[in-house]
Motif scaffolding. Structure first.
Motif, short mmCIF file in Angstrom:
data_model
loop_
_atom_site.label_atom_id
_atom_site.label_comp_id
_atom_site.label_asym_id
_atom_site.label_seq_id
_atom_site.Cartn_x
_atom_site.Cartn_y
_atom_site.Cartn_z
N PRO A 10 44.43 49.86 50.04
CA PRO A 10 43.24 50.27 50.77
C PRO A 10 42.20 50.29 49.60
O PRO A 10 42.46 50.41 48.36
N ALA A 11 40.97 50.14 50.33
CA ALA A 11 39.78 50.20 49.21
C ALA A 11 39.64 51.32 48.37
O ALA A 11 39.32 51.49 47.23
N ALA A 12 40.33 52.86 48.71
CA ALA A 12 40.18 53.79 47.96
C ALA A 12 41.07 53.67 47.05
O ALA A 12 40.97 54.73 45.67
N ALA A 13 41.69 52.77 46.78
CA ALA A 13 42.87 52.66 45.63
C ALA A 13 42.49 52.10 44.35
O ALA A 13 42.97 52.23 43.31
N GLY A 14 41.02 51.88 44.38
CA GLY A 14 40.38 51.43 43.08
C GLY A 14 41.03 50.07 42.72
O GLY A 14 40.88 50.27 41.33
N PHE A 15 41.18 49.01 43.44
CA PHE A 15 41.80 47.97 42.79
C PHE A 15 40.56 47.39 41.78
O PHE A 15 39.58 47.21 42.40
N GLU A 16 41.40 46.80 40.95
CA GLU A 16 40.37 46.16 39.75
C GLU A 16 41.19 45.02 39.05
O GLU A 16 42.13 45.05 38.79
N TRP A 17 40.32 43.96 39.33
CA TRP A 17 40.81 42.72 38.46
C TRP A 17 40.67 42.93 36.97
O TRP A 17 39.45 42.98 36.53
N LEU A 18 41.52 42.91 36.25
CA LEU A 18 41.48 42.97 34.73
C LEU A 18 40.87 41.69 34.12
O LEU A 18 40.34 41.56 33.08
N SER A 19 41.40 40.55 35.00
CA SER A 19 40.78 39.12 34.45
C SER A 19 40.83 38.45 35.78
O SER A 19 41.72 38.76 36.54
N GLU A 20 39.70 37.92 36.09
CA GLU A 20 39.65 37.14 37.36
C GLU A 20 40.48 35.99 37.69
O GLU A 20 40.87 35.13 37.01
#
Length: 151
Positions: free
Chosen positions: A48-58
């Motif tokens: 979910p959006a609230a999980a703060g997903f982040e690509w560390l490298s695209e």
């Protein structure tokens, strides 16, 4: 980030992280997921959006249909997930289960796309099981390469 989960592609070029709260694993049997992953189903984790997903490298992306796109690594070919076009900008997406560093932390909660489900592939518990490091043809190849059989 509390209870962080991480993952990425096979070669390590693409990496990601997210909070595991609310993440749910599932199998998608739709033909698009079968073709995108080359498997009988796609093992995915909905984040979910609230999980703060982040690509560390695209990752690289391709439009897999008029309504969705899929991230992947163009260097090694690892399929990394799925995102609807209208929710990707909100940070909600699904990642491939196998791309997680510690996939065993999540168990599948449901089957989706069951119109294309291959029933004979669901319960494989009676099939013989073979370890990679116990298979001579695999072990010999890794030994010739000067390496040990990876997990």
């Amino acid at each position: 980030m509390a209870d962080e989960m991480t993952g990425g592609c096979q070669c390590g070029r693409v990496r990601y992280r997210f909070a595991s709260d609310g993440a749910q694993a599932y199998l998608c049997h739709c033909r698009m997921c079968q073709r995108a992953t080359g498997g009988f189903a796609a093992a995915l984790v909905n984040i979910p959006a609230a999980a703060g997903f982040e690509w560390l490298s695209e990752p690289d992306w391709y439009a897999s249909s008029p309504i969705a796109q899929r991230p992947f690594c163009s260097a090694c070919g690892t399929p990394l997930g799925f995102a609807y076009n209208d929710s990707a900008s909100e940070g909600a997406l699904d990642v491939t289960y196998g791309s997680l560093n510690t996939p065993g932390r999540l168990a599948p909660q449901a089957h989706f796309g069951v119109e294309s489900l291959h029933e004979s592939w669901i319960d494989t518990s009676a099939l013989p099981r073979h370890r990679s490091d116990g298979t001579a043809s695999v072990s010999e190849r890794w030994t010739k390469a000067g390496l040990e059989v990876p997990e």
